[in-house]
Scaffold this motif. Structure first.
Motif, PDB file in Angstrom:
ATOM      1  N   CYS A 115       1.081  -1.316   0.002  1.00  0.00           N
ATOM      2  CA  CYS A 115       0.192  -0.189   0.167  1.00  0.00           C
ATOM      3  C   CYS A 115       1.075   1.417   0.266  1.00  0.00           C
ATOM      4  CB  CYS A 115      -0.957   0.370   1.546  1.00  0.00           C
ATOM      5  SG  CYS A 115      -1.984   1.368   1.798  1.00  0.00           S
ATOM      6  N   SER A 116       0.667   2.050  -0.822  1.00  0.00           N
ATOM      7  CA  SER A 116       1.015   3.142  -0.849  1.00  0.00           C
ATOM      8  C   SER A 116       0.588   4.539  -1.121  1.00  0.00           C
ATOM      9  CB  SER A 116       2.249   3.142  -2.165  1.00  0.00           C
ATOM     10  OG  SER A 116       1.360   3.074  -3.548  1.00  0.00           O
ATOM     11  N   THR A 117      -0.661   4.593  -0.560  1.00  0.00           N
ATOM     12  CA  THR A 117      -1.600   5.818  -0.593  1.00  0.00           C
ATOM     13  C   THR A 117      -2.190   5.919   1.191  1.00  0.00           C
ATOM     14  OG1 THR A 117      -2.844   7.154  -1.537  1.00  0.00           O
ATOM     15  CG2 THR A 117      -2.771   4.607  -1.488  1.00  0.00           C
ATOM     16  N   ILE A 118      -2.538   7.118   1.328  1.00  0.00           N
ATOM     17  CA  ILE A 118      -3.354   6.905   2.227  1.00  0.00           C
ATOM     18  C   ILE A 118      -4.909   6.570   2.333  1.00  0.00           C
ATOM     19  CG2 ILE A 118      -4.016   8.896   4.369  1.00  0.00           C
ATOM     20  CD1 ILE A 118      -1.178  10.748   4.080  1.00  0.00           C
ATOM     21  N   HIS A 119      -5.250   6.044   2.459  1.00  0.00           N
ATOM     22  CA  HIS A 119      -6.943   6.170   2.342  1.00  0.00           C
ATOM     23  C   HIS A 119      -7.509   5.226   3.314  1.00  0.00           C
ATOM     24  CE1 HIS A 119      -5.263   2.151   0.977  1.00  0.00           C
ATOM     25  NE2 HIS A 119      -7.129   1.909   0.360  1.00  0.00           N
ATOM     26  N   TYR A 120      -8.467   5.470   3.632  1.00  0.00           N
ATOM     27  CA  TYR A 120      -8.864   4.392   4.368  1.00  0.00           C
ATOM     28  C   TYR A 120      -8.492   5.220   6.251  1.00  0.00           C
ATOM     29  CZ  TYR A 120     -12.289   2.800   1.234  1.00  0.00           C
ATOM     30  OH  TYR A 120     -13.048   2.931   0.358  1.00  0.00           O
ATOM     31  N   ASN A 121      -8.172   3.782   6.744  1.00  0.00           N
ATOM     32  CA  ASN A 121      -7.178   3.655   7.807  1.00  0.00           C
ATOM     33  C   ASN A 121      -5.908   3.383   7.508  1.00  0.00           C
ATOM     34  OD1 ASN A 121      -9.299   3.775  10.060  1.00  0.00           O
ATOM     35  ND2 ASN A 121      -9.853   1.816  10.230  1.00  0.00           N
ATOM     36  N   TYR A 122      -5.779   3.409   6.354  1.00  0.00           N
ATOM     37  CA  TYR A 122      -3.708   3.564   6.362  1.00  0.00           C
ATOM     38  C   TYR A 122      -3.453   4.558   5.750  1.00  0.00           C
ATOM     39  CZ  TYR A 122      -6.011  -1.351   4.104  1.00  0.00           C
ATOM     40  OH  TYR A 122      -6.606  -1.833   4.415  1.00  0.00           O
ATOM     41  N   LEU A 123      -1.925   4.375   6.790  1.00  0.00           N
ATOM     42  CA  LEU A 123      -1.855   6.270   7.322  1.00  0.00           C
ATOM     43  C   LEU A 123      -0.820   6.357   5.996  1.00  0.00           C
ATOM     44  CD1 LEU A 123      -1.471   6.370  10.490  1.00  0.00           C
ATOM     45  CD2 LEU A 123      -3.890   6.904   9.632  1.00  0.00           C
ATOM     46  N   GLN A 124       0.118   7.664   5.799  1.00  0.00           N
ATOM     47  CA  GLN A 124       0.793   7.774   4.891  1.00  0.00           C
ATOM     48  C   GLN A 124       2.132   6.707   4.627  1.00  0.00           C
ATOM     49  OE1 GLN A 124       2.166  11.827   5.456  1.00  0.00           O
ATOM     50  NE2 GLN A 124       4.986  12.113   4.278  1.00  0.00           N
ATOM     51  N   PRO A 125       2.449   6.974   3.782  1.00  0.00           N
ATOM     52  CA  PRO A 125       3.787   5.690   3.841  1.00  0.00           C
ATOM     53  C   PRO A 125       5.406   6.147   4.194  1.00  0.00           C
ATOM     54  CG  PRO A 125       2.206   6.224   1.431  1.00  0.00           C
ATOM     55  CD  PRO A 125       1.593   7.231   2.745  1.00  0.00           C
ATOM     56  N   THR A 126       5.536   4.884   4.923  1.00  0.00           N
ATOM     57  CA  THR A 126       6.800   5.637   5.100  1.00  0.00           C
ATOM     58  C   THR A 126       7.836   4.227   5.231  1.00  0.00           C
ATOM     59  OG1 THR A 126       6.274   3.334   6.937  1.00  0.00           O
ATOM     60  CG2 THR A 126       5.606   6.270   7.841  1.00  0.00           C
ATOM     61  N   LEU A 127       9.042   4.683   4.997  1.00  0.00           N
ATOM     62  CA  LEU A 127      10.197   3.641   4.374  1.00  0.00           C
ATOM     63  C   LEU A 127      10.051   2.220   5.044  1.00  0.00           C
ATOM     64  CD1 LEU A 127      13.084   3.677   2.681  1.00  0.00           C
ATOM     65  CD2 LEU A 127      13.839   4.495   4.700  1.00  0.00           C
ATOM     66  N   GLN A 128       9.654   2.330   6.487  1.00  0.00           N
ATOM     67  CA  GLN A 128      10.030   1.436   6.863  1.00  0.00           C
ATOM     68  C   GLN A 128       8.912   0.701   6.482  1.00  0.00           C
ATOM     69  OE1 GLN A 128      10.637   4.263   8.381  1.00  0.00           O
ATOM     70  NE2 GLN A 128      11.742   3.718   9.653  1.00  0.00           N
ATOM     71  N   ALA A 129       7.690   0.961   6.618  1.00  0.00           N
ATOM     72  CA  ALA A 129       6.547   0.019   6.623  1.00  0.00           C
ATOM     73  C   ALA A 129       6.674  -0.373   4.516  1.00  0.00           C
ATOM     74  CB  ALA A 129       5.144   1.264   6.323  1.00  0.00           C
ATOM     75  N   MET A 130       7.158   0.235   4.330  1.00  0.00           N
ATOM     76  CA  MET A 130       6.880  -0.485   2.972  1.00  0.00           C
ATOM     77  C   MET A 130       8.322  -1.182   2.437  1.00  0.00           C
ATOM     78  SD  MET A 130       5.244   0.818   0.591  1.00  0.00           S
ATOM     79  CE  MET A 130       4.797   2.921   0.984  1.00  0.00           C
ATOM     80  N   LYS A 131       9.387  -1.135   3.157  1.00  0.00           N
ATOM     81  CA  LYS A 131       9.700  -2.334   3.527  1.00  0.00           C
ATOM     82  C   LYS A 131       9.491  -3.174   4.155  1.00  0.00           C
ATOM     83  CE  LYS A 131      14.970  -0.298   3.442  1.00  0.00           C
ATOM     84  NZ  LYS A 131      16.010  -0.043   4.154  1.00  0.00           N
ATOM     85  N   LEU A 132       8.754  -3.092   5.072  1.00  0.00           N
ATOM     86  CA  LEU A 132       8.285  -4.942   5.659  1.00  0.00           C
ATOM     87  C   LEU A 132       7.250  -4.919   4.465  1.00  0.00           C
ATOM     88  CD1 LEU A 132       8.302  -5.832   7.804  1.00  0.00           C
ATOM     89  CD2 LEU A 132       5.774  -4.900   8.868  1.00  0.00           C
ATOM     90  N   GLN A 133       6.679  -4.602   3.795  1.00  0.00           N
ATOM     91  CA  GLN A 133       5.530  -5.282   2.689  1.00  0.00           C
ATOM     92  C   GLN A 133       6.150  -5.135   1.726  1.00  0.00           C
ATOM     93  OE1 GLN A 133       1.901  -2.632   1.972  1.00  0.00           O
ATOM     94  NE2 GLN A 133       2.860  -1.059   3.073  1.00  0.00           N
ATOM     95  N   GLN A 134       7.245  -5.293   1.007  1.00  0.00           N
ATOM     96  CA  GLN A 134       8.184  -5.335  -0.071  1.00  0.00           C
ATOM     97  C   GLN A 134       8.789  -6.357   0.334  1.00  0.00           C
ATOM     98  OE1 GLN A 134       5.544  -4.720  -2.471  1.00  0.00           O
ATOM     99  NE2 GLN A 134       6.030  -3.128  -3.606  1.00  0.00           N
ATOM    100  N   PHE A 135       9.871  -6.504   0.940  1.00  0.00           N
ATOM    101  CA  PHE A 135      10.173  -7.772   1.728  1.00  0.00           C
ATOM    102  C   PHE A 135       9.721  -8.782   2.010  1.00  0.00           C
ATOM    103  CE2 PHE A 135      13.997  -4.519   1.684  1.00  0.00           C
ATOM    104  CZ  PHE A 135      14.710  -5.468  -0.026  1.00  0.00           C
TER     105      PHE A 135
END
Length: 397
Positions: free
Chosen positions: A208-228
């Protein structure tokens, strides 16, 4: 129809820029049609590390304009257009020879009642074009059961695979809600991984790379956690939802979509540099993941996620291997003659200290360069793994 992972990867390479050891990365809701469908916008998308764009189109003219602009930027398109469902033969024959075409989109999050029609449409597309992908993306495991006819999630996915002769499994699961990881994300990955190998189909996964519903502003840590995390479970293609900030429908405005990779005018947001950073790192490590098989995935920590497996003893290649019980994923992978032990820090906020000592010849992979570094049998090591990040060990079979 069943296809081997190897066969499909060869097929993918033939249509995706002859990429050698490069993981395909897709923008879901990428560059929109109309005034923004330009070489410059597709080139910007490519510069963030995304080579394939999924876009919804309203007309043949919009598709042709986008294909030409995409070709000029050396990117590809997955096209979603209503005429594909009305007159498949005519639609496919119009676009199939364009060098920027990656594939055709048939459905996003279909229910079981749609499977028979999707099968027919997919087979009809293949009558006229068997060189491009047919894209269908499935629900995540937090889908309300009434949307999948009361089936269990695993049965829903299995029925789809057996009824619709797809070449890959794509599903969307956005695991980080209000900066907390969903309890059932790893169970979803386990199910998809298991069915992927059972039916010899590679799988595609999302971040997820966008704010919507309860998904907050993307962070580097969250993006790495998801894709890795996706890669550690065996994903062969990665996707982002969304590339473009969606503001041209009332619901998207109501749900305050924002901070996508670019804004609604195509200008980079702070998420742009985050995604570029992650994609650059992924491609440095693509030789590890592309074409690999995930043999086992284990979890360490006080809470083992539902549907996943606890690491009960240290990997046999180590004399010492300790996260001090801090939460981590340990993936055991193989790729041709190479084997990998990959550790991911599951925290979004804290550094993970891994203490280890090897007992057989093994290298460590440098996260920044993708190159291997020799480890000494006699030395005790401590590596600091950043939030969401990974540490890779490799050795020959």
């Amino acid at each position: 129809m069943k296809h081997s992972i190897f066969t499909f990867l060869i097929f993918c390479f033939s249509i995706s820029f002859s990429q050698n050891k490069k993981i395909p990365i897709i923008a879901f809701h990428g560059v929109p049609p109309g005034i923004f469908s330009t070489k410059e916008q597709f080139a910007k998308m490519k510069s963030v590390g995304i080579d394939v764009c999924y876009t919804v189109f309203n007309s043949t003219e919009e598709v042709n304009k986008a294909l030409n602009a995409s070709y000029a930027a050396n990117t590809k398109l997955i096209i979603n257009i209503k005429t594909l469902q009305i007159d498949i033969k005519n639609a496919v024959n119009q676009f199939k020879n364009h060098p920027a075409l990656y594939g055709y989109a048939l459905a996003d999050e279909p229910g079981p009642n749609q499977f028979a029609d999707l099968r027919n449409d997919l087979l009809e597309i293949r009558r006229f074009d068997d060189k491009h992908v047919v894209y269908i993306n499935l629900h995540p495991n937090y889908v309300p059961q009434e949307l999948i006819n009361g089936l269990s999630y695993e049965t829903y996915v299995k029925n789809f695979i057996t009824e619709v002769p797809v070449q890959f499994i794509s599903f969307d699961h956005y695991p980080i809600v209000k900066n907390k990881v969903r309890d059932n994300w790893y169970e979803n990955l386990e199910i998809i991984r298991r069915l992927s190998y059972q039916y010899n189909l590679p799988f595609w996964a999302f971040a997820c790379s966008t704010i919507h519903y309860n998904y907050l502003q993307p962070t580097l840590q969250a993006m790495k956690l998801q894709q890795f995390g996706n890669l550690l479970y065996g994903a062969q293609v990665l996707q982002y939802f969304t590339y473009w900030t969606l503001t041209y429908e009332d619901n998207w405005i109501k749900e305050k979509y924002s901070y996508s990779i670019v804004d609604d005018k195509g200008n980079p947001t702070p998420t742009f540099s985050i995604v570029k950073n992650v994609n650059d790192q992924i491609q440095k490590l693509a030789w590890v993941f592309l074409g690999s098989k995930t043999n086992h995935v284990y979890h360490i920590g006080n809470q083992i996620p539902t549907g996943s497996f606890e690491l009960k003893s240290i990997p046999q290649e180590f004399q010492k291997f300790s996260t001090h019980n801090k939460a981590a994923v340990v993936s055991l992978m193989s790729n041709n003659q190479s084997k990998f032990i990959i550790v991911q820090n599951k925290s979004l906020t804290e550094i993970l200290n891994l203490d280890y000592q090897i007992k057989k010849k093994m290298d460590r992979v440098n996260n920044k360069t993708g190159k291997t570094e020799n480890l000494l049998l006699s030395k005790k090591y401590t590596s600091n793994i950043l939030p969401g990040d990974i540490l890779i060990f490799t050795y020959n079979k």
